[in-house]
Design an enzyme around this catalytic site. Structure first.
Site, mmCIF file in Angstrom:
data_model
loop_
_atom_site.group_PDB
_atom_site.id
_atom_site.type_symbol
_atom_site.label_atom_id
_atom_site.label_comp_id
_atom_site.label_asym_id
_atom_site.label_seq_id
_atom_site.Cartn_x
_atom_site.Cartn_y
_atom_site.Cartn_z
ATOM 1 N N ARG A 46 0.951 -1.364 0.018
ATOM 2 C CA ARG A 46 -0.047 0.057 0.146
ATOM 3 C C ARG A 46 0.929 1.134 0.045
ATOM 4 O O ARG A 46 0.711 2.223 -0.615
ATOM 5 C CB ARG A 46 -0.995 -0.067 1.165
ATOM 6 C CG ARG A 46 -1.562 1.352 1.414
ATOM 7 C CD ARG A 46 -2.854 1.313 2.216
ATOM 8 N NE ARG A 46 -2.907 0.507 3.382
ATOM 9 C CZ ARG A 46 -2.179 0.650 4.583
ATOM 10 N NH1 ARG A 46 -1.396 1.974 4.596
ATOM 11 N NH2 ARG A 46 -1.904 -0.074 5.536
ATOM 12 N N TYR A 98 -17.349 16.860 -14.430
ATOM 13 C CA TYR A 98 -17.697 15.400 -14.624
ATOM 14 C C TYR A 98 -18.985 14.945 -13.496
ATOM 15 O O TYR A 98 -18.555 15.531 -12.173
ATOM 16 C CB TYR A 98 -16.421 14.597 -14.369
ATOM 17 C CG TYR A 98 -16.626 13.168 -14.526
ATOM 18 C CD1 TYR A 98 -16.947 12.462 -15.494
ATOM 19 C CD2 TYR A 98 -16.689 12.346 -13.201
ATOM 20 C CE1 TYR A 98 -17.389 10.940 -15.805
ATOM 21 C CE2 TYR A 98 -16.941 11.043 -13.397
ATOM 22 C CZ TYR A 98 -17.254 10.375 -14.550
ATOM 23 O OH TYR A 98 -17.559 9.136 -14.600
ATOM 24 N N ASP A 170 -8.318 18.750 -13.807
ATOM 25 C CA ASP A 170 -8.818 17.491 -14.437
ATOM 26 C C ASP A 170 -8.370 17.385 -15.943
ATOM 27 O O ASP A 170 -8.789 17.990 -16.763
ATOM 28 C CB ASP A 170 -10.281 17.222 -14.288
ATOM 29 C CG ASP A 170 -10.624 15.818 -14.808
ATOM 30 O OD1 ASP A 170 -9.935 15.328 -15.534
ATOM 31 O OD2 ASP A 170 -11.656 15.339 -14.257
ATOM 32 N N LYS A 195 -9.576 6.703 -19.162
ATOM 33 C CA LYS A 195 -9.771 7.113 -20.584
ATOM 34 C C LYS A 195 -8.684 7.169 -21.406
ATOM 35 O O LYS A 195 -8.034 6.002 -21.837
ATOM 36 C CB LYS A 195 -10.192 8.571 -20.392
ATOM 37 C CG LYS A 195 -11.351 8.771 -19.230
ATOM 38 C CD LYS A 195 -12.528 7.746 -19.483
ATOM 39 C CE LYS A 195 -13.559 7.801 -18.325
ATOM 40 N NZ LYS A 195 -13.788 8.702 -17.718
HETATM 41 C C1 LIG Z 1 -14.370 9.054 -16.264
HETATM 42 C C2 LIG Z 1 -13.889 10.800 -15.712
HETATM 43 C C3 LIG Z 1 -13.847 10.819 -14.253
HETATM 44 C C4 LIG Z 1 -13.825 9.599 -13.301
HETATM 45 O O1 LIG Z 1 -12.887 8.540 -13.423
HETATM 46 P P1 LIG Z 1 -13.118 7.143 -13.129
HETATM 47 O O2 LIG Z 1 -11.872 6.464 -13.607
HETATM 48 O O3 LIG Z 1 -14.268 6.704 -13.925
HETATM 49 O O4 LIG Z 1 -13.179 7.000 -11.902
HETATM 50 C C5 LIG Z 1 -13.158 12.078 -13.976
HETATM 51 N N1 LIG Z 1 -13.162 13.024 -14.798
HETATM 52 C C6 LIG Z 1 -13.412 13.091 -16.318
HETATM 53 C C7 LIG Z 1 -13.311 14.011 -17.058
HETATM 54 C C8 LIG Z 1 -13.774 11.920 -16.627
HETATM 55 O O5 LIG Z 1 -14.138 11.721 -17.778
#
Ligand SMILES: *Cc1c(COP(=O)(O)O)cnc(C)c1O
Length: 384
Positions: A46, A98, A170, A195
């Site tokens: 961890r 998001y 983000d 993504k």
């Molecule tokens: C998908 C997404 C998230 C969340 O990510 P997860 O891997 O699904 O937890 C956060 N911000 C954006 C812009 C996203 O497209």
């Protein structure tokens, strides 16, 4: 070195022990301590594991930061960053953030006493006006999801710094290949590596990077304490995905630009959102602060009935939540990513019942256009 080279050779890309061509998966939860007085580099997984460490060093390098952290999902990464704040602190957040981020802020952080104001961060004056004496952070998503609004990272980071706020960005939609928020003044970058970074719709992961040692120490304490780390198999998959990030984004973004232009001329399409279109509100700003426009676009068919007909008629795209994969993904934000947002809030943000989001993959662009053409033809027959 340029990005294409750095992504492959920027940090250790081979196993330091055997020279193997990929970092091994250290499937181990604990590490033998040969000398109690001289603990080894790793003690418990961890707290640290060589496979995870390799990914964390690579993402830190690519974002131009010094410390990277890998989490079990994008939301685990984002939620862990929010743990930097305390009860009574106030945050300013991009209004079309998001859906999952909106939910964690309004349903969980709010209960813990962290206050939030959602602001149109494309308007720096609105951000300035929202700052309170207890404001501690500015959380930005640019381009935003799903209407691709562009916020000025350098200007907003400067404004935040003057007022002593942390700027968190983000960077999921553009990745460090196209946009590096730390170089523009931000303090922390977060990613859903599920993504584009992972890129193959086969792993859920999150990443955080900072260039500030003090914040890095705090984030490490949260990662180790809260414990929502990324498992080693998934670390390996994310590193595997990263190797082709540039090649994938080059192709997908080029196709996205072609599709956006084509949709903008289609009579059934009321509106197209893509920062690469010169008529897009954020086009010039994005051209300045990023080196590409990305592979995601949205378009509005005006009503739910046409959306339904199109989704039933398309053959190539995956009709699904998510984006940033080798295959094209078509999603319906009103019922998928933004379902947790109250309908009135959604519509105010342009996330109407007619809006679809397209994440363009690596298929031949002419095949994608032909498929969209036949699906739009099917949708045009619908009585509304
Ligand atoms: C998908 C997404 C998230 C969340 O990510 P997860 O891997 O699904 O937890 C956060 N911000 C954006 C812009 C996203 O497209």
């Amino acid at each position: 070195m340029n990005f294409a080279t750095r992504v492959l050779h920027g940090t250790s890309s081979t196993d330091p022990v055997t020279g193997a061509s990929s970092i091994p998966i250290y499937q181990a939860s604990t590490f033998h301590q040969a000398d109690l007085n001289q603990p080894g580099e790793y003690d418990y997984a961890r707290s640290g594991n060589p496979t995870r460490r390799a990914l964390e060093e690579l993402i830190a390098h690519l974002e131009g930061g010094t410390r990277g952290f890998a989490f079990a999902s994008g939301m685990a990464a984002i939620s862990s960053v929010f743990l930097l704040f305390s009860s009574g602190d106030h945050l300013i957040v991009s209004e079309d953030v998001y859906g999952g981020t909106y939910r964690v802020l309004t349903e969980i952080l709010a209960r813990l006493g962290v206050q939030v104001t959602f602001v149109d961060t494309t308007d720096p004056e609105a951000v300035r006006a929202a700052i309170r004496p207890n404001t501690r952070g500015l959380y930005l998503e640019t381009p935003s999801n799903p209407t691709l609004k562009v916020s000025d990272l350098a200007l907003l980071s400067r404004l935040a710094k003057e007022r002593g706020l942390l700027t968190i960005v983000d960077n999921t939609f553009l990745t460090p290949y196209y946009q590096r928020p730390l170089e523009l003044g931000a303090d922390i970058v977060v990613h859903s590596a599920t993504k584009f970074i992972g890129g193959h719709s086969d792993v859920v992961a999150g990443l955080v990077v900072t260039g500030d040692e003090r914040i890095g120490k705090q984030l490490y304490a949260i990662q180790n304490g809260f414990g929502s780390i990324l498992g080693v198999q998934d670390c390996w998959l994310v590193m595997r995905g990263l190797k082709t990030l540039k090649a994938r984004l080059d192709v997908s973004s080029q196709s996205a630009a072609v599709i956006a232009r084509w949709l903008a001329r289609h009579p059934l399409v009321e509106r197209v959102y893509y920062p690469g279109l010169p008529e897009h509100q954020g086009h010039a700003l994005q051209a300045r602060q990023a080196s590409g426009f990305g592979a995601v676009l949205s378009f509005d068919l005006g009503c739910r009935e046409r959306v339904k007909a199109l989704l039933e008629a398309v053959r190539l795209p995956l009709v699904a939540v998510s984006l940033g994969a080798v295959e094209t993904i078509l999603s319906y934000p009103a019922q998928m990513s933004h379902a947790s947002m109250p309908p009135a809030e959604r519509c105010r943000r342009g996330i109407t019942d007619g809006l679809l989001r397209l994440s363009v993959g690596l298929e031949d662009v002419d095949d994608l256009l032909a498929d969209l053409e036949q699906a739009l033809a099917a949708a045009s027959g619908v009585k509304v």
